[in-house]
Design an enzyme around this catalytic site. Sequence first.
Site, PDB file in Angstrom:
ATOM      1  N   SER A   1       0.708  -1.181  -0.042  1.00 43.19           N
ATOM      2  CA  SER A   1      -0.155  -0.011   0.009  1.00 43.19           C
ATOM      3  C   SER A   1       0.919   1.280   0.015  1.00 43.19           C
ATOM      4  O   SER A   1       1.204   1.713   1.070  1.00 43.19           O
ATOM      5  CB  SER A   1      -0.808   0.001   1.224  1.00 43.19           C
ATOM      6  OG  SER A   1      -1.748  -1.152   1.057  1.00 43.19           O
TER       7      SER A   1
ATOM      8  N   LYS B   1      -6.113   2.416  -4.266  1.00 46.93           N
ATOM      9  CA  LYS B   1      -6.029   1.497  -3.225  1.00 46.93           C
ATOM     10  C   LYS B   1      -6.357   2.448  -1.946  1.00 46.93           C
ATOM     11  O   LYS B   1      -7.388   2.324  -0.798  1.00 46.93           O
ATOM     12  CB  LYS B   1      -4.826   0.872  -2.968  1.00 46.93           C
ATOM     13  CG  LYS B   1      -4.613   0.298  -1.623  1.00 46.93           C
ATOM     14  CD  LYS B   1      -5.629  -0.833  -1.172  1.00 46.93           C
ATOM     15  CE  LYS B   1      -5.274  -1.240   0.483  1.00 46.93           C
ATOM     16  NZ  LYS B   1      -4.172  -2.143   0.356  1.00 46.93           N
TER      17      LYS B   1
ATOM     18  N   LYS C   1      -1.776   5.361   7.286  1.00 49.02           N
ATOM     19  CA  LYS C   1      -0.829   5.789   6.326  1.00 49.02           C
ATOM     20  C   LYS C   1      -1.726   5.897   5.049  1.00 49.02           C
ATOM     21  O   LYS C   1      -1.501   6.864   4.183  1.00 49.02           O
ATOM     22  CB  LYS C   1       0.120   4.661   6.118  1.00 49.02           C
ATOM     23  CG  LYS C   1       1.069   4.840   4.842  1.00 49.02           C
ATOM     24  CD  LYS C   1       1.827   3.667   4.319  1.00 49.02           C
ATOM     25  CE  LYS C   1       0.736   2.763   4.054  1.00 49.02           C
ATOM     26  NZ  LYS C   1       1.348   1.503   3.535  1.00 49.02           N
TER      27      LYS C   1
END
Length: 299
Positions: free
Chosen positions: A97, A172, A243
């Site tokens: 990611s 994503k 994050k």
Amino acid sequence: MAETIGFIGLGNIGAPMARNVLGAGFDLVAFDIQSEALARLTEAGAQPADSPSAVAAAARTICLSLPTSNEVETVCFGRDGIVAGAEPGTIIVDLTSGNPPQTAAIGERLRESGIELVDAGVSGGVPGAEAGTLGIMCGGSIEAYEACLPVLEAIGAQVFHLGEPGAGHLTKALNNFCSAANYLALSEAMTVATKAGLDPLKVLGAINASSGRSWTSENRFPRFVLAGDFSSRGGMATELMVKDLANAVAGGKEHGVPMPVAGLISQLFLLSQALHGEQAPNQVAVRMYERWAQAESRA
């Protein structure tokens, strides 16, 4: 002879993805800084390597499943990194990611060495990785994407090509923002229902038969929260969700789109991180509401 695929990063989600690549009939050469994780995959039939460059020397397609884009940079360009052992034409599939601008910059640097990058953000968590049913969001040249599609189809049920390097990781991050918003909204609603003396199973059933339903209400909440399962199977570490939410907000800022909802969701997960720790699976965020209400939603 079966094609040899490289795999670097054998954590909670990387290990089951690597096993599914093996199960699809590919030969696999793997590396992880944790010797125990590498030993487990070796027992399953993978060939161990002692560095990323050794993986690159043995495989033309290399999958990465790492914590952040910083680790991706180190694995690619550091001492004994992929670039040191890779031949031109190698394709790196970054399942991390990652940070979208950083991903795009890594792709540009790799291309200077004749290496293509396909960023492939995955959704579905550990259960999806184990079942091979992940959703996969990809960026990169269409030629590189099509070349690595058989490997992606070994680990995912739905695979999408979305644009140049960085597009997959941005998608994503936006997906995780939507997922996080759904999760916190449902956490609030279910905590109120429980505090009001309603049966959480019945309330969830009503929501799932109505317009408030979501993947969270149909899968994540009943499988993990109502079951009292706050293990890593129920969600990635809170620091990784923080994050991804930061990446989503940064994407809005980069393109001049205000994201007030994403900003609030990001702050709530930062609060959960402060309360429960960086490594706590992110579904523990519901416990903030349960603490405030002094009521737990359990089956």
